[in-house]
Design a protein around this motif. Structure first.
Motif, PDB file in Angstrom:
ATOM      1  N   TYR A 117       0.912  -1.170   0.062  1.00 14.06           N
ATOM      2  CA  TYR A 117       0.014  -0.078  -0.151  1.00 14.06           C
ATOM      3  C   TYR A 117       0.901   1.380   0.018  1.00 14.06           C
ATOM      4  N   LEU A 118       0.238   2.436  -0.519  1.00 14.63           N
ATOM      5  CA  LEU A 118       0.906   3.752  -0.258  1.00 14.63           C
ATOM      6  C   LEU A 118      -0.012   4.814   0.209  1.00 14.63           C
ATOM      7  N   ASP A 119       0.413   5.291   1.234  1.00 17.51           N
ATOM      8  CA  ASP A 119      -0.547   6.554   1.875  1.00 17.51           C
ATOM      9  C   ASP A 119      -0.360   7.632   0.911  1.00 17.51           C
ATOM     10  N   ILE A 120      -1.398   8.287   0.144  1.00 19.91           N
ATOM     11  CA  ILE A 120      -0.981   9.451  -0.678  1.00 19.91           C
ATOM     12  C   ILE A 120      -1.602  10.873  -0.124  1.00 19.91           C
ATOM     13  N   GLU A 121      -0.768  11.766   0.195  1.00 12.33           N
ATOM     14  CA  GLU A 121      -1.095  12.906   0.411  1.00 12.33           C
ATOM     15  C   GLU A 121      -1.628  13.840  -0.693  1.00 12.33           C
ATOM     16  N   LEU A 122      -2.821  14.441  -0.601  1.00 15.50           N
ATOM     17  CA  LEU A 122      -3.318  15.344  -1.648  1.00 15.50           C
ATOM     18  C   LEU A 122      -2.973  16.749  -1.284  1.00 15.50           C
ATOM     19  N   GLU A 123      -2.986  17.779  -2.213  1.00 18.83           N
ATOM     20  CA  GLU A 123      -2.663  19.089  -2.153  1.00 18.83           C
ATOM     21  C   GLU A 123      -3.118  19.646  -0.475  1.00 18.83           C
ATOM     22  N   ASP A 124      -4.329  19.289  -0.193  1.00 11.96           N
ATOM     23  CA  ASP A 124      -4.811  19.864   0.936  1.00 11.96           C
ATOM     24  C   ASP A 124      -4.401  19.235   2.294  1.00 11.96           C
ATOM     25  N   GLY A 125      -3.770  18.090   2.074  1.00 12.99           N
ATOM     26  CA  GLY A 125      -3.307  17.410   3.395  1.00 12.99           C
ATOM     27  C   GLY A 125      -4.098  16.340   3.575  1.00 12.99           C
ATOM     28  N   ASP A 343       3.510  24.143  -0.529  1.00 14.56           N
ATOM     29  CA  ASP A 343       3.875  25.104  -1.792  1.00 14.56           C
ATOM     30  C   ASP A 343       5.044  24.617  -2.352  1.00 14.56           C
ATOM     31  N   VAL A 344       6.077  24.501  -1.351  1.00 17.19           N
ATOM     32  CA  VAL A 344       7.536  23.997  -1.871  1.00 17.19           C
ATOM     33  C   VAL A 344       7.450  22.750  -2.349  1.00 17.19           C
ATOM     34  N   VAL A 345       6.833  21.696  -1.810  1.00 13.69           N
ATOM     35  CA  VAL A 345       6.635  20.106  -2.261  1.00 13.69           C
ATOM     36  C   VAL A 345       5.966  20.245  -3.684  1.00 13.69           C
ATOM     37  N   ASN A 346       4.835  21.074  -4.057  1.00 13.44           N
ATOM     38  CA  ASN A 346       3.999  21.102  -5.087  1.00 13.44           C
ATOM     39  C   ASN A 346       4.784  21.861  -6.106  1.00 13.44           C
ATOM     40  N   ALA A 347       5.846  22.875  -5.846  1.00 20.51           N
ATOM     41  CA  ALA A 347       6.467  23.461  -6.941  1.00 20.51           C
ATOM     42  C   ALA A 347       7.819  22.551  -7.467  1.00 20.51           C
ATOM     43  N   GLY A 348       8.070  21.603  -6.450  1.00 22.21           N
ATOM     44  CA  GLY A 348       9.213  20.542  -6.939  1.00 22.21           C
ATOM     45  C   GLY A 348      10.428  21.307  -6.539  1.00 22.21           C
ATOM     46  N   VAL A 349      10.657  21.774  -5.385  1.00 22.90           N
ATOM     47  CA  VAL A 349      11.794  22.502  -5.070  1.00 22.90           C
ATOM     48  C   VAL A 349      12.262  22.109  -3.747  1.00 22.90           C
ATOM     49  N   MET A 350      11.820  21.150  -3.183  1.00 17.77           N
ATOM     50  CA  MET A 350      12.248  20.651  -2.106  1.00 17.77           C
ATOM     51  C   MET A 350      13.555  20.507  -1.903  1.00 17.77           C
ATOM     52  N   ASP A 351      13.957  19.599  -2.608  1.00 15.22           N
ATOM     53  CA  ASP A 351      15.448  19.159  -2.678  1.00 15.22           C
ATOM     54  C   ASP A 351      16.415  20.166  -2.903  1.00 15.22           C
TER      55      ASP A 351
END
Length: 502
Positions: A117-125, A343-351
């Protein structure tokens, strides 16, 4: 190309529940192929990374790639799967020009990993659990390029070229169980799920995970059923979708198309579909085959793969921190709010932010630059922020120039433009463009006198206690110095000149 009739998404959701299913194919980045010693390298000249096994020559025997098996076990463990103590390969029989053996060596009823299984977090948490049915090993097919036809499809093509470099590349196919209950969030969940799988395999280091290269591809299954009905509807399978946006749009489109078919009273056809990015629509491929049509039987040339519990636990001990746990740790360490971090995660700049902090910037400075300047430029260029060519070292150097008073924030954006244009390092660009801050009181006082003379009414307001009016004079000085004045020093000098305490 004609586009099928669709119902609006809102109308479809009023009447039907979507049921989803995904088959995500992950190319492994092993040095050699799944069953041969040929190199596993992307982008080489066509038909150069092949040998007798890849071409299905008579009398050749396959040999299982141990590194590919290890990578497959790691993927299974990261997906919370059970690992089979013994599993075997099978022949999946079908004819296609890019499969020279006329069968694909895959796994059928004995996958190496299952029940995860995978627990998937959507944009609103919101967290949505996706059940994994299996993750099995197989080999990739070659690549056909259709010449002379419309949109690169075989229909209408004059001829086709085949490249066997990809034939035999190790694949892990991850298959979900039917996903119910997503409702109107089904397209969002589709995108988030594929993104999570891509993040996991990249984090494990087992795949380059570049969707534009086909390292990660998704077959998206969609069916609809009327509200309140338990029985699933007839599904369609949109093949080889290779971007996150396309997965989301394909699922949304298929929901709307299915709804229109059902509303017309016609049955949905079980078939494969092709996704077209230009029209954001799908077209019919072929009737979907059931497993019986492939005439699976055990591969006689390969012995079973035995994964001892000791070996599995050794591999488990090498797994990196899971992405979800890493995100939680970084959010707490950086002190970002839930919204800021999302916002950071959704923008793809966390790394990129993590690397910038490691290079010496504060968490707030790293976020300011990546989210404020770089993400915006990436959107304009329609590329991923990491593809712009801005390194963490550039951000750290830019910030040091600002904090050291050598340039101001406005100049820093000009320096960043110079970096993107390939003009050199931030320090070199400051020197070449003459962007250093003017902090010498002499030129600043001349510019202040001119600005005060041009706006005597503003000077009187400041003397009368309306200190906020000083912005007009500062603005005049900044204009006169082409934005290169030290705004803080300018403000101090204005107040001194007018005999006002700030």
């Amino acid at each position: 190309m004609s586009v099928d009739a669709t119902l609006s998404f809102e109308e479809a959701m009023e009447k039907y529940d979507p049921v989803l299913g995904f088959e995500v194919h992950v190319e492994l980045n092993t040095k050699t192929k799944m069953f041969s010693s040929a190199p596993n390298v992307f982008g080489d000249e066509p038909n150069t990374n092949v040998n007798e096994v890849d071409l299905g020559m008579p009398g050749v025997l396959p040999v299982v790639n141990k590194a590919a098996v290890e990578s497959s076990i790691k993927i299974g463990l990261a997906l919370n799967c059970k690992i089979a103590e013994s599993c075997r390969f099978a022949r999946k029989n079908y004819f296609y020009p890019d499969t020279p053996k006329n069968f694909q060596t895959s796994q059928y009823d004995e996958p190496i990993a299952y029940d995860g299984y995978l627990d998937i977090e959507l944009e609103d948490g919101t967290v949505f659990r996706v059940e994994i049915e299996r993750a099995h090993m197989e080999e990739d097919a070659g690549k056909l390029t259709h010449m002379g036809g419309a949109a690169g499809r075989i229909q209408g093509a004059d001829y086709s070229l085949v490249d066997y470099n990809r034939s035999g590349v190790p694949l892990v196919e991850i298959v979900t169980k039917p996903i119910e209950g997503a409702g109107s969030r089904a397209p969002e969940l589709a995108k988030a799920y594929v993104a999570a799988v891509r993040e996991i395999v990249k984090n494990l280091g087992v795949s380059d995970a570049k969707m534009e290269r086909g390292n990660v591809r998704c077959d998206a299954n969609v069916s609809l059923r009327p509200h309140g009905r338990e029985r699933f509807g007839i599904r369609s399978e949109t093949k080889n979708v290779n971007s996150l946006r396309a997965v989301e749009h394909a699922v949304r489109y298929e929901i709307q198309r299915h709804a229109a078919v059902l509303e017309s009273g016609e049955p949905v056809i079980q078939e494969t579909r092709h996704w077209h990015e230009d029209t954001r629509s799908t077209t019919s491929g072929r009737p979907k085959s059931d497993a019986d049509d492939y005439r699976y039987f055990p591969e006689p040339d390969l012995v079973p793969v035995v994964a001892s519990r000791e070996w599995v636990e050794e591999l488990r001990a090498t797994l990196p921190e899971p992405p979800a746990e890493r995100r939680k740790r970084l959010k707490e360490a950086w002190g970002y709010s839930d919204l800021e971090f999302r916002d950071v995660v959704n923008a793809g700049v966390m790394d990129s932010i993590e690397e910038t902090i490691a290079a010496g910037a504060s968490a707030d400075v790293a976020r300011k630059w990546w989210m404020g300047e770089i993400v915006g430029r990436a959107k304009v260029a329609d590329v991923d922020p990491s593809e712009l060519g801005v390194t963490p070292q550039v951000i750290v150097e830019l910030n040091k120039l600002v904090e050291g008073g050598q340039i101001n924030n406005k100049m820093a954006t000009q320096v960043l433009d110079g970096v993107l244009a390939g003009e050199g390092t931030p320090a070199e660009i400051v020197e070449k463009r003459g962007l250093a801050v003017v902090s010498d009181d002499g030129p600043l006082l001349e510019a202040i006198d001119a600005a005060l003379a041009a706006q005597p009414d503003v000077a009187e307001k400041i003397r009368g206690g309306k200190i906020q009016a000083i912005g007009a004079i500062v603005g005049g000085v900044m204009k006169a110095t082409r934005g290169q004045a030290d705004a803080g020093r300018v403000r101090e000098l204005i107040l001194e000149k007018l005999g006002v305490e700030g």
